[in-house]
Design a protein around this motif. Structure first.
Motif, PDB file in Angstrom:
ATOM      1  N   ALA A 369      -8.288 -20.978  -3.292  1.00  0.00           N
ATOM      2  CA  ALA A 369      -9.540 -21.567  -2.584  1.00  0.00           C
ATOM      3  C   ALA A 369     -10.772 -21.380  -3.284  1.00  0.00           C
ATOM      4  CB  ALA A 369      -9.325 -21.644  -1.137  1.00  0.00           C
ATOM      5  N   ALA A 373     -13.734 -23.259  -5.621  1.00  0.00           N
ATOM      6  CA  ALA A 373     -15.010 -23.006  -5.237  1.00  0.00           C
ATOM      7  C   ALA A 373     -15.802 -22.723  -6.475  1.00  0.00           C
ATOM      8  CB  ALA A 373     -15.122 -22.294  -4.128  1.00  0.00           C
ATOM      9  N   PRO A 443     -14.849 -20.223   0.397  1.00  0.00           N
ATOM     10  CA  PRO A 443     -15.340 -21.365  -0.091  1.00  0.00           C
ATOM     11  C   PRO A 443     -16.876 -21.486   0.454  1.00  0.00           C
ATOM     12  CG  PRO A 443     -13.172 -21.988   0.343  1.00  0.00           C
ATOM     13  CD  PRO A 443     -13.627 -20.733   1.031  1.00  0.00           C
ATOM     14  N   THR A 446     -18.965 -19.120  -1.286  1.00  0.00           N
ATOM     15  CA  THR A 446     -18.842 -19.137  -2.742  1.00  0.00           C
ATOM     16  C   THR A 446     -20.073 -20.350  -3.125  1.00  0.00           C
ATOM     17  OG1 THR A 446     -16.970 -18.207  -3.077  1.00  0.00           O
ATOM     18  CG2 THR A 446     -17.916 -19.704  -4.923  1.00  0.00           C
TER      19      THR A 446
END
Length: 477
Positions: A369, A373, A443, A446
């Motif tokens: 994930a 991202a 995410p 990020t």
């Protein structure tokens, strides 16, 4: 002869506001550890000649640094690097809005609390003992040895020395086997704190390049320049070599088995001790193949850790030796460093190693994930920059297309994002066209970080100077 400062300035160039740009660059070198506090800097005349700039420009840059408290100047002792005491702090990733991309860690595992509760019962049975554990609890060493066996490297528990994390393991290894004044082969880029530990032990660093471009499959050459690596070993015969062969930090490359065998064979002939950092070895997302541990191909000290799999606060690591003599030597020097790793944390590690599959799956999901991202953020906010292939590990080693990493890092700090510049990962202060972007954060964090990075990117390419008054020192994890 080039000065240390001149070498670290590397590819620095400026066409406007030269003195301010030079001051910002020197300040960054100090803040990320490439120039040390108290280090004497070249004279104005010497640095002007080295950089091909006027003495007035150098004098103005030093004045700017002095006004901010980043150098101290005294008659007879020259100009020395300094830090203003009121600005020495470490911003947190939460609370003040700062996002700290110097940290690449997957966070605590969901089962950490339950493992800690179970470990208390195990700890209760040890309370009648002295509590010192120089080589580690037998039950923990058995489980670490079993983990190596499951990965294709039969290991006896007596080959394991439990430490308080991977950096502590490297410190113990260097105390036992380091040879001050001798060469140490290191990768470029590499983990900054390991490079610092080698320097502190008195080694001369001999870099060999690693890149992410070829990190694509078992039959390929990985990211290593194999010819350069082998030639450096044969020509320089370093005392030791520090290598990250699995999900190299920061490039994510994996060394193919054939190259491992060749490196091990050449190291035997040159008398070079191989120290292989395996802290990222099991952080696989979708590599497509699984190499055996490096020591399956020849003698090598292996360093492992729980922190990248379970939690950064789990300060449990280990060293796998190749002989009883190596183990005895490590245990002989360790009491001058510490008297063993925390027993409670060892008990927790036992519980976690008994249930590794969920830990590794959770790490894979989190990294996958995070990788997505970062890729989305690069596509949206860094036009013209490509996301490298990242089959696993902790970060993307991103080619910015030009020597902008330090300036970008300065601009990112102004916008609440701590991002270590590429030269921080170099033993010689180069690699200013690269940035390490961690894939370990949630995410949403990020996404926010990449938006800030994009703002710094746009400002950089618009010719805006970073606000140097809001810089802060940070480590790299």
């Amino acid at each position: 002869m080039a000065s240390r400062l001149g070498t670290h300035l590397g590819e620095w160039q400026a066409t406007t506001a030269v003195a301010q740009s030079l001051a910002d660059r020197i300040r960054m070198l100090l803040l990320d550890g490439r120039i040390t506090v108290g280090e004497r800097l070249p004279s104005e005349r010497a640095l002007a000649a080295e950089l091909g700039r006027s003495r007035a420009t150098i004098a103005r840059a030093y004045e700017l640094l002095e006004s901010g408290g980043y150098v101290a100047r005294a008659h007879g002792s020259g100009t020395r690097a300094a830090l203003p005491a009121q600005r020495i702090h470490r911003p947190a990733a939460a609370g003040d809005g700062v996002i700290d991309f110097t940290i690449a860690s997957v966070g605590s595992a969901p089962g950490m609390h339950a493992a800690t509760v179970r470990a208390l019962d195990r700890l209760a049975g040890l309370l009648g003992t002295p509590g010192y554990s120089l080589d580690g609890l037998p039950e923990l060493r058995e489980r670490i040895a079993a983990r190596y066996a499951a990965r294709g490297l039969p290991t006896d528990p007596d080959q394991i020395v439990v430490t308080s994390g991977a950096m502590h393991a490297l410190t113990v290894v260097l105390a036992a086997f380091g040879e001050r004044g001798r060469g140490a082969l290191v990768e470029q880029p590499s983990f900054p704190h390991a490079l610092e530990a080698l320097r502190r032990a008195g080694h001369r660093l001999m870099p060999t390049p690693v890149s992410p471009e070829q990190a694509a499959g078992e039959g390929q050459g990985g990211g290593w320049d194999a010819a350069h690596l082998i030639e450096t070993l044969r020509a320089q015969r370093p005392a030791l070599a520090y290598v990250i062969a699995d999900f190299h930090n920061p490039t994510g490359a994996t060394m193919p088995e054939l190259e491992r065998a060749r490196l091990a064979a050449v190291a035997r002939t040159t008398g070079t001790l191989l120290v292989v950092d395996e802290t990222c070895a099991e952080l696989d997302i979708d590599r497509g193949w699984t190499p055996r541990p490096f020591a399956a191909h020849g003698p090598a000290l292996l360093i492992g850790s729980m922190s990248k799999i379970a939690w950064g606060g789990m300060r449990i690591g280990w060293i796998r030796t190749t002989s009883a003599e190596q183990t005895a030597r490590l245990l002989a020097v360790r009491p001058s460093i510490d008297l063993g790793s925390p027993v409670l944390e060892q008990c927790i590690a036992i519980e976690l190693l008994d249930d590794m599959a969920p830990l590794l799956e959770r790490a894979r999901e989190r990294l996958s994930a995070g990788r997505a991202a970062v890729a989305a953020g690069i596509a949206q906010h860094l036009p013209g920059v490509a996301m490298p292939r990242v089959p696993g590990g902790l970060a993307a080693w991103v080619d910015l297309g030009g020597p902008w990493s330090t300036s970008l890092s300065l601009g990112a700090r102004d916008r609440g994002l701590l991002l270590p510049p590429g030269p921080r990962f170099s033993p010689s202060g180069v690699l200013d066209r690269f940035a390490r972007i961690p894939i370990t954060w949630e995410p949403e964090v990020t996404a926010a970080a990449m938006e800030r990075l994009g703002a710094a990117w746009r400002a950089l390419h618009a010719g805006e100077l970073p606000d140097s008054t809001r810089l802060a020192a940070s480590a790299v994890v």
